[in-house]
Write an enzyme that holds these catalytic residues in place. Structure first.
Site, PDB file in Angstrom:
ATOM      1  N   ASP A 151     -13.558   0.839   0.831  1.00 49.17           N
ATOM      2  CA  ASP A 151     -12.549  -0.075   0.294  1.00 49.17           C
ATOM      3  C   ASP A 151     -11.927  -0.814   1.470  1.00 49.17           C
ATOM      4  O   ASP A 151     -11.102  -0.260   2.210  1.00 49.17           O
ATOM      5  CB  ASP A 151     -11.475   0.703  -0.470  1.00 49.17           C
ATOM      6  CG  ASP A 151     -11.980   1.302  -1.780  1.00 49.17           C
ATOM      7  OD1 ASP A 151     -13.197   1.573  -1.876  1.00 49.17           O
ATOM      8  OD2 ASP A 151     -11.166   1.507  -2.698  1.00 49.17           O
TER       9      ASP A 151
ATOM     10  N   LYS B 145     -10.952  -5.387  -5.728  1.00 51.30           N
ATOM     11  CA  LYS B 145      -9.879  -4.421  -5.952  1.00 51.30           C
ATOM     12  C   LYS B 145      -8.536  -5.129  -5.799  1.00 51.30           C
ATOM     13  O   LYS B 145      -8.367  -5.969  -4.916  1.00 51.30           O
ATOM     14  CB  LYS B 145     -10.017  -3.275  -4.954  1.00 51.30           C
ATOM     15  CG  LYS B 145      -8.914  -2.233  -4.987  1.00 51.30           C
ATOM     16  CD  LYS B 145      -9.212  -1.124  -3.978  1.00 51.30           C
ATOM     17  CE  LYS B 145      -8.054  -0.149  -3.813  1.00 51.30           C
ATOM     18  NZ  LYS B 145      -8.351   0.920  -2.833  1.00 51.30           N
TER      19      LYS B 145
ATOM     20  N   LYS C 124     -11.714  -3.070  -9.590  1.00 45.02           N
ATOM     21  CA  LYS C 124     -10.891  -1.866  -9.437  1.00 45.02           C
ATOM     22  C   LYS C 124      -9.424  -2.242  -9.496  1.00 45.02           C
ATOM     23  O   LYS C 124      -8.939  -3.045  -8.699  1.00 45.02           O
ATOM     24  CB  LYS C 124     -11.207  -1.171  -8.109  1.00 45.02           C
ATOM     25  CG  LYS C 124     -10.386   0.093  -7.864  1.00 45.02           C
ATOM     26  CD  LYS C 124     -10.854   0.809  -6.614  1.00 45.02           C
ATOM     27  CE  LYS C 124      -9.957   1.993  -6.253  1.00 45.02           C
ATOM     28  NZ  LYS C 124     -10.443   2.741  -5.067  1.00 45.02           N
TER      29      LYS C 124
END
Length: 275
Positions: A115, A179, A211
């Site tokens: 991430d 995300k 996400k």
């Protein structure tokens, strides 16, 4: 965040999303159970991993600081739960070479998913080449060994158009997921930002996941995010391969809704913090 009429309509429709036991079980399978606190330790990570295989099935992943990837790998050996970590986190201010080196170390240690924070401050200030070069460096370091989930820090963006531009650039740089947030800034995840990001994925025509991360703590809110995905990208699109929640306290609410643990309103308040 001002939305187009079509996107506002999708957002409004999500308000009626059911938050029943079936929804809760679905959401648990999409959860990145997360701990990114300053006082994390091997014991904290081991305890997190112990919670990752729930009475209704495993979560999708655990997300921990890079130094704890080996601890999580050992604790989750023999389970289907993936190991995620963060790089260029939380400020997004490292250069491409540093991000590549950080990513390679994490992958070598056993991370399945990275991430990475978009250099969002630079992007908002007008830079384009440097942010995309950072993401490309991370993509190359991930290779075919790890997913790259790009954190846009959506709450920092002043308008929907600029957020959509960042989403398009991240997809062009090879993002496997978009995300919302690091969970370290406010606002963190928001439904209007999710609409913009999901629509950008739809418009790209590519196999990119989404996400929602930062401040999502109850089943009803999780249901709205899933309803948005269903409405924009189609029923059945959202699976653990394409949709995640980044959270820690959300698990208790989902388990209660699925019939395990205390019901809403009977638990102690969730701890403060981004996740």
């Amino acid at each position: 965040m001002k939305l187009s009429a079509d996107l506002q309509s999708a957002l409004d429709a999500s308000a009626n999303a059911p938050s029943d036991a079936d929804l809760a079980r679905r959401a648990i399978s999409m959860l990145d159970l997360t701990s990114l606190n300053g006082d994390d330790s091997d014991r904290v990570v081991q305890d997190l991993c112990a919670r990752a295989v729930t009475p209704v099935g495993p979560v999708a992943a655990v997300c921990v600081w890079a130094r704890f990837v080996p601890t999580a790998r050992k604790a989750l050996d023999g389970t289907p739960v993936k190991i995620a970590t963060v790089v260029n986190f939380p400020t997004g201010e490292a250069d491409a070479a540093a991000v590549a080196a950080e990513t390679r170390r994490a992958v070598d240690d056993g991370a399945d998913e990275i991430d990475v924070v978009l250099p969002y401050k630079a992007f908002i200030d007008g830079a384009r080449t440097q942010p995309i070069n950072v993401l490309k460096a991370c993509r190359e370091a991930c290779g075919d060994k790890a997913l790259m989930k790009v954190i846009l820090e959506s709450g920092a963006f002043p308008d929907a158009d600029l957020l959509a531009w960042a989403a398009r650039d991240a997809i062009a740089a090879g993002a496997d997921f978009l995300k919302t947030s690091t969970g370290k800034t406010q606002p963190a995840a928001t439904l209007p930002a999710a609409v913009v990001m999901l629509d950008s994925i739809y418009e790209s025509g590519k196999q990119v996941g989404f996400k929602a991360s930062g401040g999502i703590r109850d089943t009803a809110e999780a249901a709205r995010y899933l309803a948005l995905a269903d409405g924009i990208l189609g029923e059945g699109w959202a699976t653990p391969k394409t949709f995640r929640f980044g959270a820690s306290s959300l698990l208790d609410s989902l388990l209660a809704a699925a019939g395990h643990g205390e019901r809403e309103g009977e638990r102690e308040p969730a701890p403060a913090g981004g996740y």
